[in-house]
Write a protein that holds these residues in place. Structure first.
Motif: not given
Length: 362
Positions: A96-119
């Motif tokens: 969460l500390e890393e996420n806060s630093r990244q939000r202050a610096a600007g958005p980071e591209p999502e890695p390639t690959g799908g999102t886990d939407t099922t179980d």
């Protein structure tokens, strides 16, 4: 079964390691004697988040931003090894500390690959054969499109120059429009963009401007309506800024000697928000919890009662955004909550009930 990765740089990030750990807890939940692995839908309901949010927490293709309380609740519900709880807490804090630093610096591209939407697992993304990272083909000779690529080198500088000219002109107009004595306080479109000093990270934050429109304004809209209900205006807290909400805003503005323009911006928000702390109840608490629940840390119970868990979530938000972690909602905390909202999501399940205090998720 999920196996925690060891080597790749990205997979060493605390958020990814936390996702692998939470994923393993979930996958191994049925291994203990008498244990049964819950579906993600059932688990999300138990811990008070939506299934999409939980899926991201458990998906190593995303850096997990599960807050400490959610991590601890998952540890309990999934009967994970007791020795791994402290490790999970450390990864959670670091992520969460890393996420806060990244939000202050600007958005980071999502890695390639799908999102886990099922179980069942995750869906891997892919690349085109023969393609390079910039979308061109290795070894391809310059063809008819080459002159266009060369001309494109001048496109960005030209656009930057045009943007600077427009910014200068816009700045001159705004300066003249808001010179002292030029107009009375109002929450119109330009006024709503005025900066507020003392914001986190030494940056001036701006009160968001809400006004009548057809679309759902989500957590910010519902928070506004709950604050109006706290002032005893009978409006439906559904996120839609209709005539009913506009009339209530105008009545509130007249009561506070503001320009009754029906728009909620830099003059009206500070009059609506309230300092709240443990033990408080009512619609203002619902507004606060709505914003906390949609601030990206996930899992805040929207009950209308300011519990110890609400205070913990609020302190965590305050620490993450450079505020004093008092566990109370001062004006600066409300401003940060209104600014730092996650992308809009559909209204939560409890919002379909019109009871004054929604029941906690089962």
């Amino acid at each position: 079964m999920a196996h925690e990765p060891k080597d790749q740089d990205r997979e060493q990030r605390p958020g990814v390691r936390l996702a692998w750990l939470l994923r393993r807890w979930w996958e191994e939940a049925g291994n203990a004697p008498g244990g049964t692995r819950p579906t993600q839908q059932a688990l999300a309901s138990r811990i008070g988040v939506d299934q999409t949010t939980l899926s991201r927490y458990l998906n190593p293709k995303h850096t997990s931003t599960a807050p400490p309380r959610v991590v601890e609740t998952l540890h309990t519900h999934l009967r994970a090894p007791a020795a791994e709880l402290e490790r999970a807490r450390e990864l959670c804090r670091a992520a969460l500390e890393e996420n806060s630093r990244q939000r202050a610096a600007g958005p980071e591209p999502e890695p390639t690959g799908g999102t886990d939407t099922t179980d069942g697992g995750t869906t891997d993304g892919g690349t085109t054969d023969g393609g390079t990272a910039d979308g061109t083909t290795d070894g391809a000779p310059d063809g008819p499109g080459a002159p266009n690529r060369r001309r494109s080198r001048w496109t960005v500088p030209a656009l930057v120059a045009a943007a600077l000219v427009l910014a200068f002109v816009a700045g001159t107009v705004v300066r003249d429009q808001y010179a002292p004595g030029s107009r009375t306080p109002t929450d119109g479109a330009a006024a709503g963009a005025a900066p507020v000093s003392g914001a986190p990270n030494e940056e001036a934050l701006q009160w968001p401007l809400l006004l009548k429109e057809k679309g759902d304004q989500f957590a910010r809209g519902r928070a506004l309506q709950h604050l109006l209900r706290e002032e005893e205006y009978e409006v439906k807290a559904d996120g839609f800024f209709t005539d009913e909400t506009q009339e209530a805003v105008m009545a509130f503005q007249r009561r506070k000697h503001l320009s009754p323009d029906g728009k909620v911006g830099k003059h009206t928000w500070p009059q609506l928000v309230k300092e709240l702390g443990p033990g408080a109840e009512g619609h203002a608490v619902l507004a606060l919890q709505e914003l906390l629940n949609n601030s990206g840390q996930g899992g805040t119970e929207v009950s209308g009662r300011f519990t110890a868990a609400t205070a913990d979530d609020l302190r965590f938000f305050q620490r993450s955004h450079g505020l004093v972690p008092s566990g109370r909602s001062d004006v600066q905390t409300w401003l940060s909550l209104l600014v730092f909202q996650s992308p809009p999501v559909h209204a939560p399940e409890y919002q379909r009930s019109m009871s004054p205090f929604p029941s906690a998720p089962a």
